[in-house]
Design an enzyme around this catalytic site. Structure first.
Site, PDB file in Angstrom:
ATOM      1  N   ASP A   1      54.704  26.369  46.864  1.00 56.46           N
ATOM      2  CA  ASP A   1      55.938  25.577  46.841  1.00 56.46           C
ATOM      3  C   ASP A   1      57.061  26.284  47.610  1.00 56.46           C
ATOM      4  O   ASP A   1      58.060  25.663  47.972  1.00 56.46           O
ATOM      5  CB  ASP A   1      56.418  25.393  45.392  1.00 56.46           C
ATOM      6  CG  ASP A   1      56.111  24.007  44.841  1.00 56.46           C
ATOM      7  OD1 ASP A   1      56.007  23.056  45.636  1.00 56.46           O
ATOM      8  OD2 ASP A   1      55.985  23.897  43.613  1.00 56.46           O
TER       9      ASP A   1
ATOM     10  N   GLN B   1      54.890  21.981  38.360  1.00 60.11           N
ATOM     11  CA  GLN B   1      55.701  20.800  38.652  1.00 60.11           C
ATOM     12  C   GLN B   1      57.030  20.869  37.905  1.00 60.11           C
ATOM     13  O   GLN B   1      57.073  21.119  36.707  1.00 60.11           O
ATOM     14  CB  GLN B   1      54.923  19.522  38.272  1.00 60.11           C
ATOM     15  CG  GLN B   1      55.591  18.223  38.686  1.00 60.11           C
ATOM     16  CD  GLN B   1      55.701  18.037  40.196  1.00 60.11           C
ATOM     17  OE1 GLN B   1      54.886  18.539  40.958  1.00 60.11           O
ATOM     18  NE2 GLN B   1      56.706  17.324  40.639  1.00 60.11           N
TER      19      GLN B   1
ATOM     20  N   LYS C   1      49.275  14.770  44.583  1.00 60.24           N
ATOM     21  CA  LYS C   1      48.907  16.092  45.122  1.00 60.24           C
ATOM     22  C   LYS C   1      47.401  16.307  44.982  1.00 60.24           C
ATOM     23  O   LYS C   1      46.747  16.825  45.879  1.00 60.24           O
ATOM     24  CB  LYS C   1      49.695  17.203  44.405  1.00 60.24           C
ATOM     25  CG  LYS C   1      51.174  17.199  44.817  1.00 60.24           C
ATOM     26  CD  LYS C   1      52.061  18.109  43.982  1.00 60.24           C
ATOM     27  CE  LYS C   1      53.529  17.875  44.358  1.00 60.24           C
ATOM     28  NZ  LYS C   1      54.499  18.669  43.619  1.00 60.24           N
TER      29      LYS C   1
END
Ligand code: GUN
Length: 291
Positions: free
Chosen positions: A119, A96, A52
Protein backbone atom coordinates in the site's frame (compact mmCIF):
# COMPACT_ATOMS: atom_id res chain seq x y z
CA UNK A 1 -11.29 17.40 -24.82
CA UNK A 2 -9.77 13.95 -24.42
CA UNK A 3 -11.23 11.49 -21.96
CA UNK A 4 -8.59 9.67 -19.93
CA UNK A 5 -9.85 6.11 -19.86
CA UNK A 6 -8.59 4.51 -16.65
CA UNK A 7 -10.56 1.35 -17.26
CA UNK A 8 -8.92 0.63 -20.60
CA UNK A 9 -5.47 1.62 -19.35
CA UNK A 10 -5.84 -0.61 -16.31
CA UNK A 11 -6.89 -3.47 -18.57
CA UNK A 12 -3.76 -3.01 -20.69
CA UNK A 13 -1.51 -2.90 -17.60
CA UNK A 14 -3.16 -6.04 -16.21
CA UNK A 15 -2.25 -7.85 -19.42
CA UNK A 16 1.36 -6.67 -19.03
CA UNK A 17 1.42 -7.91 -15.41
CA UNK A 18 -0.14 -11.24 -16.42
CA UNK A 19 2.58 -11.72 -19.05
CA UNK A 20 5.25 -11.00 -16.42
CA UNK A 21 3.70 -13.52 -14.03
CA UNK A 22 3.70 -16.15 -16.77
CA UNK A 23 7.35 -15.48 -17.42
CA UNK A 24 8.16 -15.73 -13.67
CA UNK A 25 6.38 -19.07 -13.54
CA UNK A 26 8.21 -20.33 -16.63
CA UNK A 27 11.48 -19.50 -14.86
CA UNK A 28 10.42 -21.77 -11.98
CA UNK A 29 9.28 -19.12 -9.50
CA UNK A 30 6.04 -19.26 -7.55
CA UNK A 31 3.22 -16.83 -8.34
CA UNK A 32 3.28 -13.43 -6.59
CA UNK A 33 1.14 -13.59 -3.45
CA UNK A 34 -0.91 -10.75 -1.95
CA UNK A 35 -2.89 -10.96 1.30
CA UNK A 36 -5.58 -8.58 2.53
CA UNK A 37 -6.64 -8.16 6.15
CA UNK A 38 -10.24 -7.06 6.52
CA UNK A 39 -11.63 -6.02 9.89
CA UNK A 40 -15.41 -5.93 10.25
CA UNK A 41 -18.06 -5.81 7.55
CA UNK A 42 -18.15 -2.24 6.23
CA UNK A 43 -19.87 -2.35 2.81
CA UNK A 44 -17.29 -0.22 1.02
CA UNK A 45 -14.32 -2.10 2.47
CA UNK A 46 -15.92 -5.48 1.64
CA UNK A 47 -16.36 -4.36 -1.98
CA UNK A 48 -12.83 -2.98 -2.32
CA UNK A 49 -11.23 -6.10 -0.86
CA UNK A 50 -13.36 -8.35 -3.08
CA UNK A 51 -12.09 -6.37 -6.11
CA UNK A 52 -8.49 -6.76 -4.95
CA UNK A 53 -8.90 -10.54 -4.69
CA UNK A 54 -10.58 -10.70 -8.11
CA UNK A 55 -7.80 -8.57 -9.65
CA UNK A 56 -5.20 -11.00 -8.27
CA UNK A 57 -6.97 -13.93 -9.90
CA UNK A 58 -7.10 -12.10 -13.23
CA UNK A 59 -3.34 -11.62 -13.43
CA UNK A 60 -2.37 -15.01 -12.00
CA UNK A 61 -1.41 -13.90 -8.47
CA UNK A 62 -2.16 -15.98 -5.42
CA UNK A 63 -4.32 -14.11 -2.90
CA UNK A 64 -5.36 -14.65 0.71
CA UNK A 65 -8.05 -12.95 2.74
CA UNK A 66 -7.66 -12.71 6.51
CA UNK A 67 -10.82 -11.63 8.33
CA UNK A 68 -11.38 -10.31 11.82
CA UNK A 69 -14.58 -9.16 13.49
CA UNK A 70 -15.09 -5.47 14.41
CA UNK A 71 -14.24 -6.09 18.05
CA UNK A 72 -10.86 -7.73 17.38
CA UNK A 73 -8.27 -6.94 20.01
CA UNK A 74 -5.55 -4.62 18.69
CA UNK A 75 -2.82 -6.99 19.93
CA UNK A 76 -4.40 -9.90 18.02
CA UNK A 77 -4.39 -7.85 14.81
CA UNK A 78 -0.78 -6.74 15.38
CA UNK A 79 0.15 -10.38 16.07
CA UNK A 80 -1.30 -11.41 12.71
CA UNK A 81 0.64 -8.64 10.97
CA UNK A 82 3.88 -9.83 12.60
CA UNK A 83 3.08 -13.36 11.41
CA UNK A 84 2.52 -12.18 7.83
CA UNK A 85 5.75 -10.16 8.00
CA UNK A 86 7.58 -13.46 8.56
CA UNK A 87 5.69 -15.53 5.98
CA UNK A 88 8.12 -16.32 3.18
CA UNK A 89 5.31 -17.48 0.91
CA UNK A 90 3.79 -13.99 0.99
CA UNK A 91 5.17 -11.04 -1.00
CA UNK A 92 2.96 -8.25 0.25
CA UNK A 93 -0.16 -7.49 2.25
CA UNK A 94 -2.55 -4.71 3.04
CA UNK A 95 -4.76 -3.89 5.99
CA UNK A 96 -7.94 -2.41 4.59
CA UNK A 97 -8.72 1.00 6.10
CA UNK A 98 -10.59 2.47 7.88
CA UNK A 99 -10.22 0.40 11.05
CA UNK A 100 -12.59 0.48 14.08
CA UNK A 101 -11.98 3.37 16.49
CA UNK A 102 -10.41 1.23 19.23
CA UNK A 103 -7.54 0.28 16.92
CA UNK A 104 -4.61 2.63 16.41
CA UNK A 105 -4.33 2.85 12.63
CA UNK A 106 -0.85 4.35 12.67
CA UNK A 107 0.43 1.59 14.95
CA UNK A 108 -1.01 -0.98 12.56
CA UNK A 109 0.67 0.65 9.55
CA UNK A 110 4.01 0.90 11.36
CA UNK A 111 3.90 -2.79 12.30
CA UNK A 112 3.88 -3.83 8.64
CA UNK A 113 7.30 -4.72 7.29
CA UNK A 114 8.03 -1.89 4.79
CA UNK A 115 9.22 -4.52 2.30
CA UNK A 116 5.74 -6.05 2.32
CA UNK A 117 3.86 -2.73 2.55
CA UNK A 118 2.44 -2.78 -0.98
CA UNK A 119 0.00 0.00 0.00
CA UNK A 120 3.01 2.26 0.50
CA UNK A 121 1.59 3.63 3.77
CA UNK A 122 4.54 2.86 6.10
CA UNK A 123 6.58 5.97 7.03
CA UNK A 124 9.69 4.29 5.58
CA UNK A 125 8.03 4.03 2.18
CA UNK A 126 6.53 7.51 2.43
CA UNK A 127 9.94 8.92 3.39
CA UNK A 128 11.70 7.13 0.54
CA UNK A 129 9.06 8.43 -1.87
CA UNK A 130 9.62 11.99 -0.64
CA UNK A 131 13.36 11.86 -1.36
CA UNK A 132 12.91 10.02 -4.65
CA UNK A 133 14.27 6.61 -3.61
CA UNK A 134 12.73 3.39 -4.93
CA UNK A 135 9.74 2.61 -2.70
CA UNK A 136 6.20 1.36 -2.70
CA UNK A 137 4.10 4.37 -3.63
CA UNK A 138 0.51 4.71 -2.49
CA UNK A 139 -1.74 3.18 -5.17
CA UNK A 140 -3.93 6.13 -6.17
CA UNK A 141 -1.15 8.70 -6.72
CA UNK A 142 1.01 6.18 -8.55
CA UNK A 143 -1.98 5.20 -10.72
CA UNK A 144 -2.56 8.85 -11.61
CA UNK A 145 1.10 9.37 -12.57
CA UNK A 146 0.88 6.28 -14.78
CA UNK A 147 -2.25 7.65 -16.47
CA UNK A 148 -0.60 11.02 -17.14
CA UNK A 149 2.44 9.22 -18.59
CA UNK A 150 0.47 6.89 -20.80
CA UNK A 151 -1.62 9.76 -22.19
CA UNK A 152 1.54 11.86 -22.72
CA UNK A 153 0.06 14.68 -20.66
CA UNK A 154 2.53 17.58 -20.41
CA UNK A 155 3.29 18.40 -16.77
CA UNK A 156 6.72 20.05 -16.86
CA UNK A 157 6.75 23.61 -15.56
CA UNK A 158 2.97 23.64 -15.21
CA UNK A 159 0.98 24.65 -12.14
CA UNK A 160 -0.61 21.62 -10.49
CA UNK A 161 -3.17 22.23 -7.75
CA UNK A 162 -3.91 19.21 -5.56
CA UNK A 163 -7.08 19.70 -3.53
CA UNK A 164 -6.80 17.45 -0.46
CA UNK A 165 -3.90 16.61 1.82
CA UNK A 166 -4.64 13.04 2.94
CA UNK A 167 -1.73 10.71 3.65
CA UNK A 168 -3.08 8.24 1.09
CA UNK A 169 -3.76 10.55 -1.86
CA UNK A 170 -3.27 14.34 -1.67
CA UNK A 171 0.07 14.51 0.11
CA UNK A 172 1.91 11.77 -1.87
CA UNK A 173 0.32 13.09 -5.08
CA UNK A 174 1.81 16.52 -4.45
CA UNK A 175 5.24 14.96 -3.85
CA UNK A 176 5.17 12.90 -7.06
CA UNK A 177 4.05 15.85 -9.19
CA UNK A 178 6.92 17.99 -7.88
CA UNK A 179 9.58 15.37 -8.60
CA UNK A 180 11.97 15.58 -11.51
CA UNK A 181 10.02 13.03 -13.53
CA UNK A 182 6.91 15.26 -13.54
CA UNK A 183 8.46 18.71 -12.93
CA UNK A 184 5.20 20.42 -12.02
CA UNK A 185 4.96 23.41 -9.69
CA UNK A 186 2.62 22.19 -7.00
CA UNK A 187 0.16 23.84 -4.64
CA UNK A 188 -1.59 21.71 -2.01
CA UNK A 189 -5.00 23.11 -1.14
CA UNK A 190 -7.23 22.00 1.74
CA UNK A 191 -10.26 22.96 3.81
CA UNK A 192 -8.54 26.07 5.25
CA UNK A 193 -7.21 27.34 1.93
CA UNK A 194 -8.27 30.92 1.20
CA UNK A 195 -9.61 31.79 -2.25
CA UNK A 196 -9.87 28.11 -3.14
CA UNK A 197 -12.05 28.76 -6.20
CA UNK A 198 -9.56 31.24 -7.68
CA UNK A 199 -6.66 28.92 -6.88
CA UNK A 200 -8.33 25.99 -8.65
CA UNK A 201 -9.06 28.24 -11.62
CA UNK A 202 -5.32 29.03 -11.87
CA UNK A 203 -4.37 25.35 -12.22
CA UNK A 204 -3.03 23.87 -15.43
CA UNK A 205 -3.51 20.48 -13.78
CA UNK A 206 -6.23 20.17 -11.16
CA UNK A 207 -6.29 17.05 -9.02
CA UNK A 208 -9.45 16.87 -6.94
CA UNK A 209 -9.07 14.54 -3.97
CA UNK A 210 -11.36 15.97 -1.31
CA UNK A 211 -14.17 13.42 -1.29
CA UNK A 212 -16.87 16.06 -1.76
CA UNK A 213 -19.21 15.04 -4.59
CA UNK A 214 -19.63 17.72 -7.25
CA UNK A 215 -17.40 20.25 -5.46
CA UNK A 216 -15.42 21.32 -8.56
CA UNK A 217 -17.63 23.30 -10.94
CA UNK A 218 -16.93 24.86 -14.33
CA UNK A 219 -16.05 28.35 -12.99
CA UNK A 220 -13.25 26.75 -10.90
CA UNK A 221 -11.51 25.29 -13.96
CA UNK A 222 -9.22 27.07 -16.40
CA UNK A 223 -9.87 26.64 -20.12
CA UNK A 224 -7.63 23.84 -21.40
CA UNK A 225 -6.82 22.43 -17.95
CA UNK A 226 -6.16 18.79 -17.16
CA UNK A 227 -8.64 17.60 -14.53
CA UNK A 228 -8.10 14.43 -12.50
CA UNK A 229 -11.08 13.42 -10.37
CA UNK A 230 -10.10 11.20 -7.44
CA UNK A 231 -13.52 11.37 -5.76
CA UNK A 232 -15.35 8.09 -5.29
CA UNK A 233 -18.11 8.86 -2.85
CA UNK A 234 -20.82 6.21 -2.62
CA UNK A 235 -24.21 7.89 -2.93
CA UNK A 236 -27.61 6.16 -2.78
CA UNK A 237 -29.12 5.36 -6.18
CA UNK A 238 -32.31 3.69 -7.28
CA UNK A 239 -30.79 2.97 -10.69
CA UNK A 240 -28.20 0.37 -9.68
CA UNK A 241 -28.50 -3.17 -8.32
CA UNK A 242 -26.21 -2.37 -5.40
CA UNK A 243 -28.38 0.61 -4.36
CA UNK A 244 -25.57 3.12 -4.69
CA UNK A 245 -23.36 4.71 -7.30
CA UNK A 246 -19.99 6.45 -7.24
CA UNK A 247 -19.84 10.22 -7.55
CA UNK A 248 -16.69 12.18 -8.28
CA UNK A 249 -15.55 15.50 -6.84
CA UNK A 250 -16.02 17.14 -10.25
CA UNK A 251 -19.27 18.07 -12.01
CA UNK A 252 -18.19 16.22 -15.12
CA UNK A 253 -20.78 17.48 -17.62
CA UNK A 254 -20.08 21.18 -17.07
CA UNK A 255 -16.30 20.86 -16.51
CA UNK A 256 -15.38 18.44 -19.33
CA UNK A 257 -15.96 20.90 -22.24
CA UNK A 258 -13.30 23.23 -20.75
CA UNK A 259 -10.63 20.54 -20.33
CA UNK A 260 -7.79 19.30 -22.49
CA UNK A 261 -7.94 16.01 -20.55
CA UNK A 262 -10.33 14.74 -17.90
CA UNK A 263 -10.88 11.50 -15.98
CA UNK A 264 -14.46 10.24 -15.55
CA UNK A 265 -15.99 8.67 -12.42
CA UNK A 266 -16.33 5.75 -12.58
CA UNK A 267 -13.74 4.46 -15.03
CA UNK A 268 -10.96 6.97 -14.40
CA UNK A 269 -8.69 6.89 -11.37
CA UNK A 270 -10.44 3.98 -9.58
CA UNK A 271 -9.32 1.16 -11.90
CA UNK A 272 -5.78 2.56 -11.88
CA UNK A 273 -5.70 2.48 -8.07
CA UNK A 274 -6.57 -1.20 -8.22
CA UNK A 275 -3.94 -1.98 -10.82
CA UNK A 276 -1.23 -0.07 -8.92
CA UNK A 277 -1.62 -2.46 -6.01
CA UNK A 278 -0.94 -5.30 -8.43
CA UNK A 279 2.14 -3.49 -9.80
CA UNK A 280 3.45 -2.99 -6.25
CA UNK A 281 2.87 -6.66 -5.44
CA UNK A 282 4.71 -7.73 -8.58
CA UNK A 283 7.60 -5.46 -7.54
CA UNK A 284 7.65 -7.05 -4.08
CA UNK A 285 7.65 -10.53 -5.61
CA UNK A 286 10.52 -9.68 -7.95
CA UNK A 287 12.46 -8.19 -5.03
CA UNK A 288 12.02 -11.48 -3.15
CA UNK A 289 13.36 -13.43 -6.13
CA UNK A 290 16.37 -11.11 -6.44
CA UNK A 291 17.27 -11.21 -2.75
N1 GUN B 1 -9.07 2.34 2.18
C1 GUN B 1 -9.31 3.19 1.17
N2 GUN B 1 -8.32 3.12 0.25
C2 GUN B 1 -7.44 2.21 0.71
C3 GUN B 1 -6.22 1.69 0.20
O1 GUN B 1 -5.72 2.08 -0.86
N3 GUN B 1 -5.60 0.75 0.98
C4 GUN B 1 -6.12 0.32 2.15
N4 GUN B 1 -5.43 -0.59 2.83
N5 GUN B 1 -7.26 0.79 2.64
C5 GUN B 1 -7.92 1.71 1.92
Amino acid sequence: MQLIDGKDTAKAIKLEIKAEVESLLREGNRAPHLAAILVGHDGGSETYVAYKIKDCEEVGFRSSLVRFEDDVDEEVLLGKIRELNQDEELDGFIVQLPLPDHINEQKVIETINPKKDVDGFHPVNVGKTVIGLPSFVSATPSGIVELLRRYNVETSGLHCVVVGRSNIVGRPMSILMSQKSMNATVTVAHSRTKNLEELCASADILIAALGAPGFIKAHMVKQGAVVIDVGTTRVPSTETKSGFRLRGDVVFDEVAPKCSFITPVPGGVGPMTRVSLLSNTLLAAKDNIDS
